[in-house]
Design a protein around this motif. Structure first.
Motif, short mmCIF file in Angstrom:
data_model
loop_
_atom_site.label_atom_id
_atom_site.label_comp_id
_atom_site.label_asym_id
_atom_site.label_seq_id
_atom_site.Cartn_x
_atom_site.Cartn_y
_atom_site.Cartn_z
N PHE A 1 45.40 79.59 57.32
CA PHE A 1 43.99 79.84 57.57
C PHE A 1 43.51 80.88 56.57
CE2 PHE A 1 45.55 78.19 61.51
CZ PHE A 1 44.49 77.52 62.09
N PHE B 1 42.56 80.40 68.78
CA PHE B 1 42.34 79.11 68.13
C PHE B 1 43.16 77.98 68.75
CE2 PHE B 1 41.11 82.21 64.82
CZ PHE B 1 39.76 81.91 64.85
N TYR C 1 42.76 72.67 67.21
CA TYR C 1 41.88 73.78 66.85
C TYR C 1 40.45 73.45 67.23
CZ TYR C 1 45.97 74.12 63.90
OH TYR C 1 47.26 74.14 63.45
N TYR D 1 34.74 76.55 64.67
CA TYR D 1 35.04 77.80 63.99
C TYR D 1 35.43 77.60 62.53
CZ TYR D 1 35.70 79.65 68.76
OH TYR D 1 35.54 80.02 70.07
N ILE D 2 35.66 76.38 62.13
CA ILE D 2 36.15 76.11 60.78
C ILE D 2 34.98 75.86 59.85
CG2 ILE D 2 37.63 74.62 59.37
CD1 ILE D 2 39.16 76.29 61.46
N ILE E 1 38.04 79.99 58.17
CA ILE E 1 37.40 80.33 59.44
C ILE E 1 36.04 80.95 59.18
CG2 ILE E 1 37.56 81.81 61.48
CD1 ILE E 1 40.61 81.60 61.20
N ALA F 1 33.34 82.17 65.03
CA ALA F 1 34.57 82.28 65.79
C ALA F 1 34.54 83.44 66.78
CB ALA F 1 35.76 82.43 64.84
#
Length: 173
Positions: free
Chosen positions: A24, A70, A125, A129-130, A144, A149
């Motif tokens: 990440f 996550f 996941y 949030y990505i 992220i 997030a």
């Protein structure tokens, strides 16, 4: 010179880290510092992903288990584990908090054109949030979006709700 400046505007710096076997990254501009894992004080009745708090130069810093946040398993603290201190801004407030990760890897630069939108497939996941996904060498890295997030409200250690609920109970009588 103008061409070089426009190229720099299309490049962002990211800090990469591992959660289990996945890579990440977060934008470097959101990172304040990286710490070895100190003693973490448990907070009763905190959300499951809230690992606890640490003392950072006299400031109480909430620490979030990024694995749990996550949708992965909790982070097992090892010699490679780190806490990445993040600064979050929300309207006129700012808050520092830590995310516990398995391992910090490196800082890398990535052109905005190389960041692909996250796929809309079922996954372990929460893809909201990505910010995007890119490939570095032969490994995918999920970037992220810190602002999506985490929110100041969920991280801030609150003592107000109890006071408000007592006040409401008194007014109902």
């Amino acid at each position: 010179m103008i061409n070089e400046l426009s190229l720099l505007e299309n490049v962002d710096s990211f800090l990469s880290f591992k959660l289990k076997e996945e890579m990440f990254a977060v934008e470097v501009e959101k990172v304040v510092e990286i710490l070895e894992v100190p003693k973490i004080t448990f907070i009763p009745k905190a959300p499951k992903y809230m690992k606890g708090v640490i003392n950072l130069r006299g400031k109480v810093i909430p620490v979030i288990d990024a694995g749990l946040k996550f949708g992965l398993t909790p982070i097992d603290i090892t010699i490679d584990s780190c806490i990445v201190i993040i600064e979050l801004h929300d309207e006129d407030r700012e808050l520092e908090f830590g995310i516990l990760v398995d391992q910090v890897l490196e800082v890398f630069e990535l052109g905005k054109e190389k960041l692909q939108a996250s796929p809309s497939v079922d996954s372990d996941y929460n893809l909201d949030y990505i910010k995007g996904i890119s490939k570095i060498d032969e490994e995918f890295v999920m970037v992220i979006d810190i602002d999506k997030a985490f929110s100041v409200g969920e991280i801030k250690l609150k003592t107000e709700p109890k006071a408000k609920s007592k006040a409401k109970a008194k007014t109902k009588k």
